[in-house]
Design an enzyme around this catalytic site. Structure first.
Site, PDB file in Angstrom:
ATOM      1  N   LYS A   1       7.858 -11.381   2.649  1.00 60.24           N
ATOM      2  CA  LYS A   1       9.063 -10.665   2.216  1.00 60.24           C
ATOM      3  C   LYS A   1       9.033  -9.225   2.726  1.00 60.24           C
ATOM      4  O   LYS A   1       7.982  -8.727   3.140  1.00 60.24           O
ATOM      5  CB  LYS A   1       9.143 -10.694   0.690  1.00 60.24           C
ATOM      6  CG  LYS A   1       7.976  -9.967   0.012  1.00 60.24           C
ATOM      7  CD  LYS A   1       7.915 -10.225  -1.482  1.00 60.24           C
ATOM      8  CE  LYS A   1       6.733  -9.501  -2.090  1.00 60.24           C
ATOM      9  NZ  LYS A   1       6.547  -9.854  -3.522  1.00 60.24           N
TER      10      LYS A   1
ATOM     11  N   ARG B   1       9.589  -9.974 -15.852  1.00 60.31           N
ATOM     12  CA  ARG B   1      10.437  -9.662 -14.692  1.00 60.31           C
ATOM     13  C   ARG B   1      11.284 -10.917 -14.482  1.00 60.31           C
ATOM     14  O   ARG B   1      11.964 -11.354 -15.393  1.00 60.31           O
ATOM     15  CB  ARG B   1       9.537  -9.293 -13.498  1.00 60.31           C
ATOM     16  CG  ARG B   1      10.269  -8.608 -12.370  1.00 60.31           C
ATOM     17  CD  ARG B   1       9.357  -8.226 -11.215  1.00 60.31           C
ATOM     18  NE  ARG B   1       8.878  -9.393 -10.453  1.00 60.31           N
ATOM     19  CZ  ARG B   1       8.124  -9.332  -9.367  1.00 60.31           C
ATOM     20  NH1 ARG B   1       7.728  -8.140  -8.902  1.00 60.31           N
ATOM     21  NH2 ARG B   1       7.743 -10.416  -8.723  1.00 60.31           N
TER      22      ARG B   1
ATOM     23  N   HIS C   1       3.987 -15.494 -12.213  1.00 58.19           N
ATOM     24  CA  HIS C   1       3.427 -14.352 -11.489  1.00 58.19           C
ATOM     25  C   HIS C   1       2.706 -13.428 -12.471  1.00 58.19           C
ATOM     26  O   HIS C   1       3.218 -13.153 -13.553  1.00 58.19           O
ATOM     27  CB  HIS C   1       4.579 -13.621 -10.790  1.00 58.19           C
ATOM     28  CG  HIS C   1       4.177 -12.588  -9.785  1.00 58.19           C
ATOM     29  ND1 HIS C   1       3.174 -12.780  -8.857  1.00 58.19           N
ATOM     30  CD2 HIS C   1       4.674 -11.352  -9.526  1.00 58.19           C
ATOM     31  CE1 HIS C   1       3.085 -11.704  -8.081  1.00 58.19           C
ATOM     32  NE2 HIS C   1       3.966 -10.812  -8.469  1.00 58.19           N
TER      33      HIS C   1
ATOM     34  N   ARG D   1      -0.306 -17.686  -3.592  1.00 57.63           N
ATOM     35  CA  ARG D   1       0.728 -16.931  -2.870  1.00 57.63           C
ATOM     36  C   ARG D   1       0.158 -15.578  -2.474  1.00 57.63           C
ATOM     37  O   ARG D   1       0.080 -14.671  -3.292  1.00 57.63           O
ATOM     38  CB  ARG D   1       1.950 -16.665  -3.767  1.00 57.63           C
ATOM     39  CG  ARG D   1       2.717 -17.881  -4.235  1.00 57.63           C
ATOM     40  CD  ARG D   1       3.974 -17.464  -5.004  1.00 57.63           C
ATOM     41  NE  ARG D   1       3.729 -16.508  -6.054  1.00 57.63           N
ATOM     42  CZ  ARG D   1       3.359 -16.819  -7.295  1.00 57.63           C
ATOM     43  NH1 ARG D   1       3.231 -18.076  -7.656  1.00 57.63           N
ATOM     44  NH2 ARG D   1       3.143 -15.860  -8.178  1.00 57.63           N
TER      45      ARG D   1
ATOM     46  N   TYR E   1       7.780  24.170   4.531  1.00 57.74           N
ATOM     47  CA  TYR E   1       8.747  24.537   3.498  1.00 57.74           C
ATOM     48  C   TYR E   1       8.066  24.939   2.190  1.00 57.74           C
ATOM     49  O   TYR E   1       7.161  24.251   1.720  1.00 57.74           O
ATOM     50  CB  TYR E   1       9.673  23.360   3.216  1.00 57.74           C
ATOM     51  CG  TYR E   1      10.616  23.017   4.338  1.00 57.74           C
ATOM     52  CD1 TYR E   1      11.454  23.989   4.897  1.00 57.74           C
ATOM     53  CD2 TYR E   1      10.689  21.725   4.831  1.00 57.74           C
ATOM     54  CE1 TYR E   1      12.339  23.667   5.924  1.00 57.74           C
ATOM     55  CE2 TYR E   1      11.572  21.387   5.855  1.00 57.74           C
ATOM     56  CZ  TYR E   1      12.395  22.365   6.393  1.00 57.74           C
ATOM     57  OH  TYR E   1      13.261  22.038   7.391  1.00 57.74           O
TER      58      TYR E   1
ATOM     59  N   CYS F   1       7.794  17.139   6.255  1.00 58.08           N
ATOM     60  CA  CYS F   1       9.222  17.344   6.509  1.00 58.08           C
ATOM     61  C   CYS F   1       9.867  16.006   6.881  1.00 58.08           C
ATOM     62  O   CYS F   1       9.206  14.975   6.912  1.00 58.08           O
ATOM     63  CB  CYS F   1       9.410  18.353   7.633  1.00 58.08           C
ATOM     64  SG  CYS F   1       8.497  19.892   7.359  1.00 58.08           S
TER      65      CYS F   1
ATOM     66  N   ASP G   1      10.998  15.018   9.788  1.00 60.03           N
ATOM     67  CA  ASP G   1      10.671  14.518  11.127  1.00 60.03           C
ATOM     68  C   ASP G   1       9.266  14.880  11.570  1.00 60.03           C
ATOM     69  O   ASP G   1       8.847  14.481  12.656  1.00 60.03           O
ATOM     70  CB  ASP G   1      11.631  15.129  12.158  1.00 60.03           C
ATOM     71  CG  ASP G   1      13.033  15.211  11.625  1.00 60.03           C
ATOM     72  OD1 ASP G   1      13.577  14.154  11.290  1.00 60.03           O
ATOM     73  OD2 ASP G   1      13.558  16.333  11.508  1.00 60.03           O
TER      74      ASP G   1
HETATM   75  C1  LIG Z   1       5.223 -10.238  -3.713  1.00 53.20           C
HETATM   76  C2  LIG Z   1       4.851 -11.433  -4.478  1.00 53.20           C
HETATM   77  C3  LIG Z   1       3.647 -12.111  -4.203  1.00 53.20           C
HETATM   78  C4  LIG Z   1       2.589 -11.575  -3.267  1.00 53.20           C
HETATM   79  O1  LIG Z   1       1.806 -10.633  -3.960  1.00 53.20           O
HETATM   80  P1  LIG Z   1       0.531  -9.940  -3.266  1.00 53.20           P
HETATM   81  O2  LIG Z   1      -0.047  -9.118  -4.333  1.00 53.20           O
HETATM   82  O3  LIG Z   1       1.065  -9.147  -2.133  1.00 53.20           O
HETATM   83  O4  LIG Z   1      -0.356 -11.042  -2.808  1.00 53.20           O
HETATM   84  C5  LIG Z   1       3.406 -13.317  -4.851  1.00 53.20           C
HETATM   85  N1  LIG Z   1       4.299 -13.803  -5.733  1.00 53.20           N
HETATM   86  C6  LIG Z   1       5.439 -13.161  -6.059  1.00 53.20           C
HETATM   87  C7  LIG Z   1       6.372 -13.766  -7.053  1.00 53.20           C
HETATM   88  C8  LIG Z   1       5.751 -11.952  -5.456  1.00 53.20           C
HETATM   89  O5  LIG Z   1       6.880 -11.310  -5.779  1.00 53.20           O
END
Ligand SMILES: *Cc1c(COP(=O)(O)O)cnc(C)c1O
Length: 388
Positions: free
Chosen positions: A35, A133, A165, A221, A266, A319, A321
């Site tokens: 992603k 979430r 998750h 994952r 700055y 900054c 750039d």
């Molecule tokens: C982004 C994400 C992951 C990957 O997590 P990492 O910590 O980068 O391995 C796995 N599952 C879900 C639902 C995520 O949003």
């Protein structure tokens, strides 16, 4: 060097290598998460390298990202888990992309898309086990599973997976991990009681995949770790052998002398207490270099870059750039290479940048870019690539 201010060098061999490391360590199929443009490494390129390295599945967040991978010719198992209201679901159903449902309302949308597509959808269910979430809250599981079973019997879809998750996987002793894993097992039992037989149960992200074997289920994952970054700093075994895939490099655009008392950038938040040389680096927050990479105050913090194999701290505000580094009076010339972070023995890591900026390495690599393009290399043997 091109006309772009920096090169974001992505080593595809490193991604393949890291996938192999994770695949061997966990012993279960790997869902490579690409992603957000492959965490800044390139969506299609990261997906291809992960597949070449042995990842059985590819996952992204949005439907649009999944469709982009199909358009790029990737025909294998593909999961997405975030549906923006109003998204066209007919195309992903027709393309055999696994959609994720968090709610009965989403299942209803998928049923309509499957009818239009004239094809059974592939659907995974996401349960919330404590992250609060996405995913169905515990009170909604029974209704979600019943609707999923009815739609499966009616031929609208096949429920291919069930997942959740973690909130605290990077803190392996955090009590939430046990609670979430128990809740996930309860969801699996309830799904089976409801008449569902999802083939793919998955819970672990990178940190859990590495540190929590009990959470590996049918697949893991992994995002961050496939890019060679440490998902649980201070916890991950040092000898795991992940290799960072991204190196960001540019060249000094100007070198100048400072006298004691000269203030830089700055707000004049950094003042030289001795004569020194200052190097101008032609990258800034417009290119994804966090402005927090220099934080004034006492003690204040500053990220470092490598110039001529030596670490050089940022001086003064970043900054839009450009930013400045202290060359400590050493001879340095316009055009000398500057490495912000990446792979290699003398090079700062994205993790070090994250610590200097008060963030996580995910954000460092995902945000870098702006005006600079990626350059893909394939060193073939990541073990020998650390000293180019
Ligand atoms: C982004 C994400 C992951 C990957 O997590 P990492 O910590 O980068 O391995 C796995 N599952 C879900 C639902 C995520 O949003």
């Amino acid at each position: 060097m091109s006309e772009e201010p920096a090169e974001i060098v992505v080593d595809l061999a490193a991604i393949r290598h890291n996938v192999g490391v994770l695949r061997r360590l966990t012993g279960v199929p790997l869902i490579a998460v690409v992603k957000a443009d492959g965490y800044g490494h390139g969506l299609e390129q990261a997906a291809r390298a992960a597949r070449d390295g042995g990842a059985e599945w590819i996952a992204v967040a949005t439907v649009a990202e999944a469709v982009r991978l199909r358009d790029a010719g990737y025909g294998g198992p593909l999961l997405c888990w975030l549906t923006v209201p109003g998204t066209d679901l007919v195309r992903p159903v027709a393309e055999g992309i696994d959609l994720t449902a968090y709610s009965v309302a989403e299942l209803d949308d998928i049923a309509a898309a499957a009818a239009t597509a004239g094809r059974r959808a592939r659907v995974q269910l996401k349960v919330d086990t404590g992250l609060n979430r996405g995913g169905a809250s515990r009170a909604a599981w029974a209704e979600l599973f019943a609707r999923a079973r009815d739609g499966e019997r009616a031929g609208s879809w096949k429920i291919t997976g069930l997942f959740s998750h973690f909130a605290c996987a990077d803190e392996p002793r955090h009590p939430a991990n046990d609670r979430q894993e128990q809740a996930f097992r309860a969801a699996v039992a309830l799904a089976e009681d409801s008449g569902l037989r999802p083939e793919l149960l998955h819970l672990a992200n990178s940190a859990a995949a590495i540190l929590r074997p009990s959470s590996r289920f049918d697949a893991v994952r992994c995002g961050l770790a496939i890019y060679g970054l440490d998902p649980a700093p201070g916890e991950t075994p040092a000898d795991l052998g992940l290799v960072p895939a991204m190196t960001v490099r540019t060249r000094l655009a100007l070198v100048k002398q400072l006298e004691p008392g000269d203030a830089v950038s700055y707000g004049h938040h950094w003042v030289a207490d001795r004569a020194t040389t200052l190097g101008l680096v032609p990258l800034g927050y417009g290119d994804g270099v966090p402005r927090h990479a220099f934080q004034p105050g006492s003690p204040g913090t500053a990220a470092e870059v490598a110039v001529g194999r030596r670490r050089r701290p940022l001086r003064g505000r970043v900054c839009m750039d450009q930013f400045m580094v202290d060359l400590g009076g050493d001879a340095a010339a316009v055009g000398d290479e500057v490495v912000l972070f990446g792979a290699g023995p003398d090079v700062p890591t994205a993790q070090e940048w994250a610590e200097a900026c008060g963030t996580i390495s995910y954000e460092i690599v995902t945000r870098i870019g702006g005006r600079s393009g990626r350059v893909y290399v394939d060193t073939g043997d990541p073990a020998s690539k650390v000293d180019p």
